[in-house]
Design an enzyme around this catalytic site. Structure first.
Site, short mmCIF file in Angstrom:
data_model
loop_
_atom_site.label_atom_id
_atom_site.label_comp_id
_atom_site.label_asym_id
_atom_site.label_seq_id
_atom_site.Cartn_x
_atom_site.Cartn_y
_atom_site.Cartn_z
CE1 TYR A 118 0.14 13.15 -98.22
CE2 TYR A 118 -1.57 13.64 -96.61
CZ TYR A 118 -0.99 13.85 -97.84
OH TYR A 118 -1.55 14.76 -98.70
CE LYS B 144 11.46 12.33 -110.06
NZ LYS B 144 11.38 12.96 -111.40
CG ASP C 187 8.87 14.02 -113.81
OD1 ASP C 187 8.49 12.85 -113.96
OD2 ASP C 187 10.06 14.38 -113.96
CG ASP D 24 -2.82 15.83 -101.51
OD1 ASP D 24 -4.06 15.99 -101.49
OD2 ASP D 24 -2.01 16.68 -101.10
CG ASP E 159 -6.03 19.43 -105.15
OD1 ASP E 159 -6.78 18.54 -104.70
OD2 ASP E 159 -5.81 20.50 -104.54
C1 IPM Z 1 -7.14 15.65 -99.21
C2 IPM Z 1 -6.64 16.78 -98.37
C3 IPM Z 1 -5.91 16.21 -97.16
C4 IPM Z 1 -4.74 15.38 -97.66
C5 IPM Z 1 -5.44 17.25 -96.13
C6 IPM Z 1 -6.58 18.10 -95.63
C7 IPM Z 1 -4.71 16.62 -94.98
O1 IPM Z 1 -5.82 17.63 -99.11
O2 IPM Z 1 -7.96 14.86 -98.72
O3 IPM Z 1 -6.74 15.55 -100.37
O4 IPM Z 1 -3.65 15.91 -97.94
O5 IPM Z 1 -4.90 14.16 -97.77
MN MN Z 2 -5.68 17.14 -101.21
#
Ligand code: IPM
Ligand code: MN
Length: 373
Positions: A151, A198, A230, A254, A258
């Site tokens: 990032y 990884k 993975d 990240d 999710d």
């Molecule tokens: C999160 C989001 C952010 C990230 C984006 C919006 C930049 O997906 O907070 O998880 O990737 O960190």
């Molecule tokens: Mn995210």
């Protein structure tokens, strides 16, 4: 005249950053919950709003205006919504982008540790696409490193714009400080840390693993295991109960969080706390969701649960924080749902919009015992 105050009554300044998309709708409910807590417990919370993301670009040209940053640096806690706008997603030529506001804010405020608790409310067992018997009892706390990795590493274009690169980079001190946070948290839980990397391919992951191993020597009471990202992605869904605390880098964290949101039924349920050395920032893990913006159907529970984290972590208000979590639990137990967590057999009158869900939760907030005699 000296005003008499109980020392358990606090005065705090909170900045609300609605941002973009559904950010404004959900933070409005998070704020309502904080106002209700202040009212019931006798605290004074002062609120201020500031711009970030696309909304800030439109008004000021910058995704994180100085005026916003200054407010953030002098407040006690931040409740953040989301940033992002579809107009940028398919147009890489736009150089000023909403997400830059979020990334810059994380960096400037030193918010290196992103806590993402994945806890399934029993009432939502049926809302996930994963089998209830696999899910039941899952309780994972992710520590996602937030100010390093690909990032923030060097990135660019070369070779007459035919090549692009992003650098995955970690410094030992960055791994050390997030690892300490993870081990400390594990001590208060089931005493197990899974570090995800990884290391079979990436040098930065080998530094990560080496450093986590070193830090672990200070926590001999906590079990440490390493997993490749993975395999971890697979095991999260196969056997979520096998995880307690997970510590991982920015990009892997990240993606995995999710994925892990499905363990909690919906993205709309997941809160997060970003902390470092100074002020803390609290936000849903979901994004701006422009497809449902303005419809009033967004699930405010992630923002409300973020407010609960804020009370606990930034203000040390454990009882107040639990009052919010209990209120959410009771609301769910009474069968109320937003569309994202509704099931086929949820009666339509129990499917609430954003605003009514917030109102329901507020109505369920109570003080356990009265402090005054
Ligand atoms: C999160 C989001 C952010 C990230 C984006 C919006 C930049 O997906 O907070 O998880 O990737 O960190
Ligand atoms: Mn995210």
């Amino acid at each position: 005249m000296i005003k008499h105050t109980h020392d358990n009554k606090m005065k705090k300044r909170i900045v609300i950053l609605p941002g973009d998309g559904i950010g404004a709708e959900v933070t409005a409910e998070g704020r309502k919950v904080l106002e209700r807590i202040a009212e019931i417990f006798g605290h004074t919370f002062e609120f201020d709003n500031a711009l970030i993301g696309h909304a800030a670009i439109e008004k000021t040209g910058s995704p994180l205006p100085d005026a916003t940053l200054n407010k953030l640096k002098s407040c006690d806690a931040i409740l953040f919504g989301a940033v992002g706008h579809p107009k940028y997603d398919n147009d890489p030529t736009l150089k000023v982008r909403p997400e830059q506001g979020l990334l810059k804010m994380r960096k400037e405020l030193g918010l290196y540790a992103n806590l993402r608790p994945i806890k399934l409310f029993d009432q939502l067992l049926g809302a996930s696409s994963i089998k209830p018997e696999v899910l039941k009892g899952s309780d994972i706390l992710f520590f996602r490193e937030l100010t390093g990795d690909v990032y923030f590493g060097e990135k660019g274009r070369m070779n007459e714009n035919n090549t692009a690169y992003d650098t995955m980079i970690y410094h030992r001190y960055e791994v050390e400080r997030i690892a300490h946070k993870a081990f400390q948290a594990a001590r208060t839980r089931r005493k197990k840390v899974t570090s995800v990397d990884k290391a079979n391919v990436l040098e930065s992951s080998r530094l990560w693993r080496e450093t986590v191993n070193q830090v672990s020597r200070e926590y001999t009471d906590v079990a440490l295991e390493h997993q490749f990202v993975d395999a971890a992605a697979m095991k999260l869904i196969q056997n979520p109960r096998s995880f307690d605390v997970v510590v991982t880098g920015n990009l892997f964290g990240d993606i995995l969080t999710d994925e892990a949101s499905q363990i909690a039924g919906s993205m709309g349920m997941l809160a997060s706390a970003s902390v470092g050395d100074k002020v803390g920032l609290y936000e849903p893990i979901h994004g701006s969701a422009h497809d449902i913006t303005g419809k009033g159907i967004a699930n405010p529970l992630a923002s409300i649960l973020s407010a609960a984290l804020l009370l606990d972590i930034s203000f040390g208000m454990k009882e107040e924080s639990n009052a919010v979590i209990n209120a959410v639990e009771q609301t769910l137990a009474e069968g109320f749902r937003t569309v994202d967590i509704a099931e086929k057999d949820t009666p339509t009158e129990k499917v609430l919009n954003t605003h009514l869900m917030g109102q329901r939760v507020c109505g369920k907030i109570h003080q356990k015992e009265t402090i005054h005699s």
